[in-house]
Design a protein around this motif. Structure first.
Motif, PDB file in Angstrom:
ATOM      1  N   PRO A  29       0.806  -1.229   0.000  1.00  0.00           N
ATOM      2  CA  PRO A  29       0.000   0.000   0.000  1.00  0.00           C
ATOM      3  C   PRO A  29       0.841   1.283   0.000  1.00  0.00           C
ATOM      4  CG  PRO A  29      -0.941  -1.592   1.522  1.00  0.00           C
ATOM      5  CD  PRO A  29       0.403  -2.138   1.088  1.00  0.00           C
ATOM      6  N   ARG A  30       1.845   1.345   0.841  1.00  0.00           N
ATOM      7  CA  ARG A  30       2.677   2.552   0.901  1.00  0.00           C
ATOM      8  C   ARG A  30       3.552   2.691  -0.337  1.00  0.00           C
ATOM      9  NH1 ARG A  30       5.648   2.263   6.250  1.00  0.00           N
ATOM     10  NH2 ARG A  30       6.731   4.054   5.407  1.00  0.00           N
ATOM     11  N   THR A  31       4.020   1.567  -0.876  1.00  0.00           N
ATOM     12  CA  THR A  31       4.820   1.613  -2.098  1.00  0.00           C
ATOM     13  C   THR A  31       3.971   2.093  -3.266  1.00  0.00           C
ATOM     14  OG1 THR A  31       6.290  -0.111  -1.299  1.00  0.00           O
ATOM     15  CG2 THR A  31       6.211   0.210  -3.685  1.00  0.00           C
ATOM     16  N   PHE A  32       2.720   1.661  -3.312  1.00  0.00           N
ATOM     17  CA  PHE A  32       1.827   2.103  -4.379  1.00  0.00           C
ATOM     18  C   PHE A  32       1.627   3.618  -4.317  1.00  0.00           C
ATOM     19  CE2 PHE A  32      -2.243   2.858  -6.482  1.00  0.00           C
ATOM     20  CZ  PHE A  32      -1.989   2.278  -7.704  1.00  0.00           C
ATOM     21  N   LEU A  33       1.551   4.164  -3.114  1.00  0.00           N
ATOM     22  CA  LEU A  33       1.420   5.617  -2.983  1.00  0.00           C
ATOM     23  C   LEU A  33       2.649   6.338  -3.552  1.00  0.00           C
ATOM     24  CD1 LEU A  33      -0.222   5.978   0.538  1.00  0.00           C
ATOM     25  CD2 LEU A  33      -1.297   6.339  -1.699  1.00  0.00           C
ATOM     26  N   TRP A  34       3.849   5.807  -3.279  1.00  0.00           N
ATOM     27  CA  TRP A  34       5.064   6.382  -3.859  1.00  0.00           C
ATOM     28  C   TRP A  34       5.014   6.296  -5.384  1.00  0.00           C
ATOM     29  CZ3 TRP A  34       8.742   9.330  -1.851  1.00  0.00           C
ATOM     30  CH2 TRP A  34       8.926   9.330  -0.474  1.00  0.00           C
ATOM     31  N   PHE A  35       4.581   5.145  -5.894  1.00  0.00           N
ATOM     32  CA  PHE A  35       4.460   4.956  -7.342  1.00  0.00           C
ATOM     33  C   PHE A  35       3.525   6.007  -7.933  1.00  0.00           C
ATOM     34  CE2 PHE A  35       2.007   2.849 -10.806  1.00  0.00           C
ATOM     35  CZ  PHE A  35       3.013   2.765 -11.750  1.00  0.00           C
ATOM     36  N   MET A  36       2.377   6.203  -7.304  1.00  0.00           N
ATOM     37  CA  MET A  36       1.399   7.172  -7.816  1.00  0.00           C
ATOM     38  C   MET A  36       1.945   8.596  -7.760  1.00  0.00           C
ATOM     39  SD  MET A  36      -0.891   5.441  -9.132  1.00  0.00           S
ATOM     40  CE  MET A  36      -1.853   6.862  -9.607  1.00  0.00           C
ATOM     41  N   GLU A  37       2.726   8.898  -6.735  1.00  0.00           N
ATOM     42  CA  GLU A  37       3.352  10.216  -6.667  1.00  0.00           C
ATOM     43  C   GLU A  37       4.276  10.418  -7.866  1.00  0.00           C
ATOM     44  OE1 GLU A  37       6.620  12.550  -3.973  1.00  0.00           O
ATOM     45  OE2 GLU A  37       5.089  11.404  -2.900  1.00  0.00           O
ATOM     46  N   GLU A  38       5.040   9.377  -8.206  1.00  0.00           N
ATOM     47  CA  GLU A  38       5.932   9.474  -9.358  1.00  0.00           C
ATOM     48  C   GLU A  38       5.151   9.588 -10.666  1.00  0.00           C
ATOM     49  OE1 GLU A  38       8.974  10.197  -9.247  1.00  0.00           O
ATOM     50  OE2 GLU A  38       9.338   9.766  -7.140  1.00  0.00           O
ATOM     51  N   VAL A  39       4.018   8.911 -10.766  1.00  0.00           N
ATOM     52  CA  VAL A  39       3.176   9.041 -11.957  1.00  0.00           C
ATOM     53  C   VAL A  39       2.682  10.482 -12.078  1.00  0.00           C
ATOM     54  CG1 VAL A  39       0.985   8.345 -13.024  1.00  0.00           C
ATOM     55  CG2 VAL A  39       2.520   6.607 -12.071  1.00  0.00           C
ATOM     56  N   GLY A  40       2.320  11.080 -10.948  1.00  0.00           N
ATOM     57  CA  GLY A  40       1.911  12.483 -10.960  1.00  0.00           C
ATOM     58  C   GLY A  40       3.033  13.402 -11.408  1.00  0.00           C
ATOM     59  N   GLU A  41       4.245  13.133 -10.942  1.00  0.00           N
ATOM     60  CA  GLU A  41       5.392  13.939 -11.371  1.00  0.00           C
ATOM     61  C   GLU A  41       5.659  13.758 -12.862  1.00  0.00           C
ATOM     62  OE1 GLU A  41       8.664  13.097  -8.735  1.00  0.00           O
ATOM     63  OE2 GLU A  41       7.544  13.841  -6.994  1.00  0.00           O
ATOM     64  N   LEU A  42       5.445  12.545 -13.365  1.00  0.00           N
ATOM     65  CA  LEU A  42       5.590  12.301 -14.800  1.00  0.00           C
ATOM     66  C   LEU A  42       4.532  13.080 -15.573  1.00  0.00           C
ATOM     67  CD1 LEU A  42       6.786  10.906 -17.283  1.00  0.00           C
ATOM     68  CD2 LEU A  42       5.350   8.910 -16.739  1.00  0.00           C
ATOM     69  N   ALA A  43       3.307  13.099 -15.071  1.00  0.00           N
ATOM     70  CA  ALA A  43       2.238  13.860 -15.735  1.00  0.00           C
ATOM     71  C   ALA A  43       2.612  15.334 -15.836  1.00  0.00           C
ATOM     72  CB  ALA A  43       0.926  13.686 -14.974  1.00  0.00           C
ATOM     73  N   THR A  44       3.162  15.876 -14.773  1.00  0.00           N
ATOM     74  CA  THR A  44       3.596  17.272 -14.791  1.00  0.00           C
ATOM     75  C   THR A  44       4.723  17.468 -15.800  1.00  0.00           C
ATOM     76  OG1 THR A  44       2.937  17.564 -12.483  1.00  0.00           O
ATOM     77  CG2 THR A  44       4.534  19.136 -13.367  1.00  0.00           C
ATOM     78  N   ALA A  45       5.690  16.556 -15.797  1.00  0.00           N
ATOM     79  CA  ALA A  45       6.824  16.667 -16.715  1.00  0.00           C
ATOM     80  C   ALA A  45       6.378  16.566 -18.172  1.00  0.00           C
ATOM     81  CB  ALA A  45       7.866  15.595 -16.400  1.00  0.00           C
ATOM     82  N   LEU A  46       5.366  15.750 -18.446  1.00  0.00           N
ATOM     83  CA  LEU A  46       4.862  15.617 -19.816  1.00  0.00           C
ATOM     84  C   LEU A  46       4.273  16.927 -20.331  1.00  0.00           C
ATOM     85  CD1 LEU A  46       3.251  12.082 -19.566  1.00  0.00           C
ATOM     86  CD2 LEU A  46       5.081  12.745 -21.156  1.00  0.00           C
ATOM     87  N   ASN A  47       3.856  17.783 -19.423  1.00  0.00           N
ATOM     88  CA  ASN A  47       3.280  19.067 -19.808  1.00  0.00           C
ATOM     89  C   ASN A  47       4.295  20.198 -19.753  1.00  0.00           C
ATOM     90  OD1 ASN A  47       0.442  18.493 -20.356  1.00  0.00           O
ATOM     91  ND2 ASN A  47       0.458  17.731 -18.263  1.00  0.00           N
ATOM     92  N   GLY A  48       5.556  19.859 -19.559  1.00  0.00           N
ATOM     93  CA  GLY A  48       6.600  20.877 -19.462  1.00  0.00           C
ATOM     94  C   GLY A  48       7.552  20.826 -20.639  1.00  0.00           C
ATOM     95  N   ASN A  49       8.639  21.565 -20.507  1.00  0.00           N
ATOM     96  CA  ASN A  49       9.623  21.664 -21.586  1.00  0.00           C
ATOM     97  C   ASN A  49      10.991  21.150 -21.170  1.00  0.00           C
ATOM     98  OD1 ASN A  49       7.453  23.247 -22.295  1.00  0.00           O
ATOM     99  ND2 ASN A  49       8.642  24.888 -23.147  1.00  0.00           N
ATOM    100  N   ASP A  50      11.098  20.560 -20.005  1.00  0.00           N
ATOM    101  CA  ASP A  50      12.396  20.140 -19.473  1.00  0.00           C
ATOM    102  C   ASP A  50      12.626  18.666 -19.813  1.00  0.00           C
ATOM    103  OD1 ASP A  50      14.595  19.363 -17.936  1.00  0.00           O
ATOM    104  OD2 ASP A  50      13.959  20.524 -16.176  1.00  0.00           O
ATOM    105  N   ARG A  51      13.386  18.423 -20.885  1.00  0.00           N
ATOM    106  CA  ARG A  51      13.615  17.055 -21.373  1.00  0.00           C
ATOM    107  C   ARG A  51      14.318  16.193 -20.324  1.00  0.00           C
ATOM    108  NH1 ARG A  51      11.655  13.683 -25.300  1.00  0.00           N
ATOM    109  NH2 ARG A  51      13.102  11.960 -25.416  1.00  0.00           N
ATOM    110  N   ALA A  52      15.308  16.738 -19.636  1.00  0.00           N
ATOM    111  CA  ALA A  52      16.044  15.976 -18.619  1.00  0.00           C
ATOM    112  C   ALA A  52      15.100  15.540 -17.503  1.00  0.00           C
ATOM    113  CB  ALA A  52      17.205  16.794 -18.061  1.00  0.00           C
TER     114      ALA A  52
END
Length: 94
Positions: A29-52
């Motif tokens: 359960p706690r690991t899944f929450l970390w995973f979802m946080e990273e998915v959220g960060e990926l969603a933000t990055a997909l809408n940005g301009n920072d390739r790195a």
């Protein structure tokens, strides 16, 4: 930067070898929450301009997916091969 050839199985094993004890103690359960946080960060990055940053977030999502697979005793490479490379491949949506 030099590119390395790395299989999914090798990366999952690397994550297992380095983090397995702490990951199992944290639990699914706690690991899944970390995973979802990273998915959220990926969603933000997909809408940005920072390739790195985009590449880092893809790597983080994959690492946490491997973690979830490890603590649930799932071999990702085998699961992917069975579902997507076998005789009864999915049609249409995954």
């Amino acid at each position: 930067m030099e590119s390395q050839t790395l299989t999914l199985a090798q990366f999952q094993k690397h994550i297992f070898d380095r983090y397995e004890k702490a990951d199992r103690e944290r639990g699914t359960p706690r690991t899944f929450l970390w995973f979802m946080e990273e998915v959220g960060e990926l969603a933000t990055a997909l809408n940005g301009n920072d390739r790195a940053n985009l590449e880092e977030e893809f790597a983080d999502v994959l690492a946490w997916l491997c973690t979830l697979a490890n603590i649930n005793d799932v071999d990702l490479a085998s699961a992917v091969a069975r579902k997507y490379l076998g005789e009864k491949r999915p049609q249409g949506h995954k």
